[in-house]
Design an enzyme around this catalytic site. Structure first.
Site, PDB file in Angstrom:
ATOM      1  N   ARG A  32       0.831  -1.370  -0.014  1.00 25.01           N
ATOM      2  CA  ARG A  32      -0.101   0.029   0.097  1.00 25.01           C
ATOM      3  C   ARG A  32       0.943   1.309   0.038  1.00 25.01           C
ATOM      4  O   ARG A  32       0.552   2.282  -0.512  1.00 25.01           O
ATOM      5  CB  ARG A  32      -0.946   0.138   1.246  1.00 25.01           C
ATOM      6  CG  ARG A  32      -1.839  -1.198   1.226  1.00 25.01           C
ATOM      7  CD  ARG A  32      -2.813  -1.003   2.489  1.00 25.01           C
ATOM      8  NE  ARG A  32      -1.978  -0.980   3.687  1.00 25.01           N
ATOM      9  CZ  ARG A  32      -1.534  -2.111   4.358  1.00 25.01           C
ATOM     10  NH1 ARG A  32      -1.806  -3.267   4.028  1.00 25.01           N
ATOM     11  NH2 ARG A  32      -0.971  -1.885   5.320  1.00 25.01           N
ATOM     12  N   GLU A  69       4.304  -6.882  14.874  1.00 23.40           N
ATOM     13  CA  GLU A  69       3.547  -7.228  15.820  1.00 23.40           C
ATOM     14  C   GLU A  69       2.800  -8.534  15.445  1.00 23.40           C
ATOM     15  O   GLU A  69       2.237  -9.264  16.368  1.00 23.40           O
ATOM     16  CB  GLU A  69       2.207  -6.090  16.144  1.00 23.40           C
ATOM     17  CG  GLU A  69       1.491  -5.894  15.095  1.00 23.40           C
ATOM     18  CD  GLU A  69       1.801  -4.947  14.003  1.00 23.40           C
ATOM     19  OE1 GLU A  69       1.093  -4.354  13.424  1.00 23.40           O
ATOM     20  OE2 GLU A  69       2.986  -4.563  14.267  1.00 23.40           O
TER      21      GLU A  69
END
Length: 145
Positions: A32, A69
């Protein structure tokens, strides 16, 4: 902190388009940040150097592995894409924990570039990724809580 304040209707428009997609970013689409990097480079008269996930770039690459994460990953860059002493702006769509931006900065600095600033469209400030940037300036368009 956003340079544009919430009274700017463009910021409101961006905020209302943000949505959480279950099970993203794994599995799913990526790159993106590619949407934002080339037009910014064109606007400021700079070259665009893509930093991509593994096996997305042709030819010889160098890489930086990092922790996110949701697991481990790595960024790759073409060998010779950046020269000693060049100044760099790291652009991405989102900063969460800061893992991707830190990996990008490390990769660029390893080859002798000077990272002068980072810019992201969206920051998730609750995840405190900005802290991992060790004081490097970060421009953010929208904070999302």
């Amino acid at each position: 902190m956003s340079v544009f304040k919430d009274e700017d209707p463009r910021i409101h428009g961006i905020k209302t388009k943000i949505r959480v997609v279950p099970n993203f970013p794994k599995p799913g689409i990526e790159a993106r940040g590619f949407i934002f990097g080339p037009p910014i480079a064109l606007a400021i008269g700079a070259k665009f150097v893509p930093l991509r996930k593994p096996r997305k770039l042709p030819g010889d690459v160098i890489f930086e592995e990092y922790t996110l994460e949701y697991g481990r990953d790595r960024l790759e860059m073409h060998v010779g894409a950046v020269e000693l002493g060049e100044r760099a702006l790291v652009v991405d769509d989102l900063i969460a924990t800061g893992g991707t931006l830190c990996a990008a900065m490390n990769l660029l600095e390893r080859v002798g570039a000077e990272v002068v600033e980072c810019a992201c469209v969206i920051e998730l400030p609750d995840l405190q990724g900005r802290v991992r940037l060790n004081g490097k300036p970060l421009y953010v368009l929208v904070e999302y809580h």
